[in-house]
Design a protein around this motif. Structure first.
Motif, mmCIF file in Angstrom:
data_model
loop_
_atom_site.group_PDB
_atom_site.id
_atom_site.type_symbol
_atom_site.label_atom_id
_atom_site.label_comp_id
_atom_site.label_asym_id
_atom_site.label_seq_id
_atom_site.Cartn_x
_atom_site.Cartn_y
_atom_site.Cartn_z
ATOM 1 N N GLY A 376 -45.596 29.531 -54.298
ATOM 2 C CA GLY A 376 -45.945 30.179 -53.035
ATOM 3 C C GLY A 376 -44.787 30.365 -52.074
ATOM 4 O O GLY A 376 -44.385 31.480 -51.748
ATOM 5 N N ARG A 377 -44.241 29.243 -51.627
ATOM 6 C CA ARG A 377 -43.160 29.368 -50.634
ATOM 7 C C ARG A 377 -41.819 29.338 -51.364
ATOM 8 O O ARG A 377 -41.499 28.396 -52.084
ATOM 9 N N LEU A 378 -41.026 30.364 -51.168
ATOM 10 C CA LEU A 378 -39.847 30.594 -52.013
ATOM 11 C C LEU A 378 -38.576 29.978 -51.437
ATOM 12 O O LEU A 378 -37.865 29.247 -52.108
ATOM 13 N N PHE A 379 -38.279 30.328 -50.204
ATOM 14 C CA PHE A 379 -37.080 29.764 -49.559
ATOM 15 C C PHE A 379 -37.200 29.954 -48.061
ATOM 16 O O PHE A 379 -37.953 30.813 -47.590
ATOM 17 N N LEU A 380 -36.476 29.118 -47.340
ATOM 18 C CA LEU A 380 -36.444 29.235 -45.887
ATOM 19 C C LEU A 380 -35.046 29.675 -45.504
ATOM 20 O O LEU A 380 -34.055 29.143 -46.013
ATOM 21 N N ILE A 381 -34.981 30.656 -44.624
ATOM 22 C CA ILE A 381 -33.678 31.127 -44.162
ATOM 23 C C ILE A 381 -33.538 30.678 -42.712
ATOM 24 O O ILE A 381 -34.477 30.795 -41.931
ATOM 25 N N ARG A 382 -32.387 30.085 -42.393
ATOM 26 C CA ARG A 382 -32.289 29.482 -41.061
ATOM 27 C C ARG A 382 -30.945 29.752 -40.403
ATOM 28 O O ARG A 382 -29.954 30.041 -41.076
ATOM 29 N N THR A 383 -30.976 29.605 -39.070
ATOM 30 C CA THR A 383 -29.745 29.829 -38.324
ATOM 31 C C THR A 383 -29.744 28.979 -37.066
ATOM 32 O O THR A 383 -30.798 28.502 -36.625
ATOM 33 N N HIS A 384 -28.547 28.805 -36.507
ATOM 34 C CA HIS A 384 -28.399 28.190 -35.185
ATOM 35 C C HIS A 384 -27.830 29.274 -34.282
ATOM 36 O O HIS A 384 -26.877 29.955 -34.666
ATOM 37 N N ALA A 385 -28.418 29.464 -33.106
ATOM 38 C CA ALA A 385 -27.902 30.499 -32.195
ATOM 39 C C ALA A 385 -28.080 30.028 -30.761
ATOM 40 O O ALA A 385 -28.746 29.024 -30.495
ATOM 41 N N ASP A 386 -27.480 30.807 -29.835
ATOM 42 C CA ASP A 386 -27.564 30.424 -28.415
ATOM 43 C C ASP A 386 -28.984 30.549 -27.887
ATOM 44 O O ASP A 386 -29.399 29.807 -27.008
ATOM 45 N N ASN A 387 -29.718 31.536 -28.396
ATOM 46 C CA ASN A 387 -31.072 31.756 -27.880
ATOM 47 C C ASN A 387 -31.940 32.354 -28.984
ATOM 48 O O ASN A 387 -31.439 32.732 -30.058
ATOM 49 N N LEU A 388 -33.234 32.444 -28.679
ATOM 50 C CA LEU A 388 -34.194 32.890 -29.689
ATOM 51 C C LEU A 388 -33.914 34.316 -30.166
ATOM 52 O O LEU A 388 -33.976 34.607 -31.357
#
Ligand code: AMP
Ligand code: GLY
Length: 418
Positions: A376-388
């Motif tokens: 079902g759940r394949l991968f999570l893509i993530r980031t860090h940023a200054d704001n949403l």
């Protein structure tokens, strides 16, 4: 140090990343997944229920300590098994893991600790439960299977007919091997998750995070294992966070000591901010998924030094990044959660190499340098940023670089916390 992580999802990938932030560590993940290997994590093909195989591997490789990701091995006593072989392992033992294994057990601890939670009753007799349901006039009502149900044993029912059908499915047909149900009042409000490192009556809270559990945008559709997460949660104020630490985590950890339930590991509180204040929805005995994927990247201390200090019964030094936000979007198979397609082509790993964001892999397999869906759940893509806004742009622009035909994802992760 050699470290073994048990589990196979994006959460375990994030745990491995946090352990690998020190060059001195070598990390193995059992069983792991093919995607993780692309990020240089060594996987070991031993499943999480093969305690003997895992112990033999830990002995053979001289593993310094093992970290357990999912709840099932914890509830089945993996910690007791490792400790009986003289091995170090980070997680609660079988007795303590009952906090996740039995909702009724946790409810009784919450009552003892005076921690606010939904009003509830428990039933193991179908007739008695039916009589109770027939006396209820306020809906929705929440019905929960007592044991582990991989996040699927919670039903929010809107009328008596639905309630009776669920009760029958659980107590007559014993779906999820259910012998007991908890029926509780429906709570309305902003949900958030608060995890803490816990040992020996002490606890070290992590920043609050929020899991987007519903399948579709605007929190519509069925519950899932989590379609994304954000940390911190802007609309949970400092004072609400402090209340959750002082009036939920602290009394709960204190009651564990009083009840002689030794707890070492991560404790997860699922909380809801109602118009009558914070209430507990659930406690889990492990890192949350997908919260971990957005919380651990904010840990400035290496995770191995935190765990090692705890296992040595020393106070860990823990520093968190308090800048900007961490955002994660889960990409799932078409048809998830009911009928996820297996074996669908996600494209060559070269597409994934083009991504600027970090990927934490879950249900994927690699065949000849192309990734295919394996659940079902394949991968999570993530980031860090200054704001949403910037974080969403990073992730959603990146996702356009992938083949779109076999995947699904929400396009509004993080919006609740504006
Ligand atoms: P649980 O497995 O207990 O975490 O429940 C899964 C999800 O069901 C929670 O994250 C909530 O969104 C929802 N839920 C559980 N209990 C309640 C409740 N008493 N009132 C409203 N929603 C609930
Ligand atoms: N995010 C919910 C859980 O880990 O159970």
């Amino acid at each position: 140090m050699k470290i073994l992580v048990i589990g196979s999802g994006a959460r375990e990938h994030a745990i491995c990343d946090a352990l690998l932030s020190s060059d001195n560590n070598k990390v193995f993940c059992a069983p792991g997944n093919d995607g993780m290997k692309l990020s240089g994590i060594k996987t070991v093909s031993i499943t999480e229920d093969d305690f003997e195989g895992l112990v033999n591997f830990a002995i053979k490789e001289n593993i310094a300590f093992t970290v357990v990701g999912p709840e099932e091995p914890l509830v089945n006593g993996i910690v007791d098994f490792f400790e009986a072989h003289g091995l170090r392992i980070f997680g609660p033992n079988k007795k303590a893991a009952k906090i996740e294994g039995s909702k009724a057990f946790t409810k009784s601890l919450l009552k003892l600790a005076g921690v606010p939670t939904a009003q509830y009753c428990e039933f193991n007799d179908l007739d008695v439960a039916e009589k109770y349901i027939k006396r209820q006039s306020e809906y929705p009502l929440v019905i929960k299977a007592d044991g582990l149900a991989a996040g699927k044993g919670v039903y929010i029912v809107n009328d008596q007919k639905e309630a009776l059908a669920v009760i029958s499915e659980l107590l007559a047909s014993h779906k999820y091997q259910t012998e007991k149900v908890v029926i509780e009042e429906y709570l309305d409000g902003e949900e958030f998750s608060l995890m803490a490192f816990v040992y020996n009556g002490k606890f070290y809270p992590m920043p609050a995070a929020q899991d987007y559990k519903k399948l579709n945008n605007s929190d519509k559709g069925p519950n899932t294992g989590g379609m994304g997460a954000v940390c911190p949660v802007n609309n949970i104020s400092e004072s609400t966070y402090k209340f959750a630490v002082d009036k939920v985590l602290k009394p709960f950890v204190d009651i564990l000591v009083e009840e002689k339930i030794k707890y070492t590991g991560v404790l997860y509180a699922g909380l809801i901010l109602t118009d009558k204040g914070i209430k507990v929805i659930e406690f889990n005995v492990r890192f949350g998924d997908p919260e971990t994927e957005v919380v651990l990247p904010r840990l400035k201390t290496n995770l191995s030094s935190v765990i090692l200090a705890i296992l040595n019964d020393e106070n860990p030094e823990i520093h968190w990044d308090d800048s900007g936000i961490d955002l994660g979007v889960f990409v799932s198979s078409q048809g998830y959660p009911e009928n996820p397609t297996k074996g669908a082509d996600l494209g060559s790993i070269e597409y994934f190499d083009l991504l600027d964001c970090k990927v934490n892999y879950a249900s994927v397999v690699n065949k000849n340098n192309s990734l295919f869906t394996n659940g079902g759940r394949l991968f999570l893509i993530r980031t860090h940023a200054d704001n949403l806004k910037d974080a969403q742009a990073d992730i959603y622009d990146d996702l356009k670089k992938l083949k779109q035909d076999n995947i699904f994802y929400r396009t509004d992760i993080g919006n609740n916390s504006i």
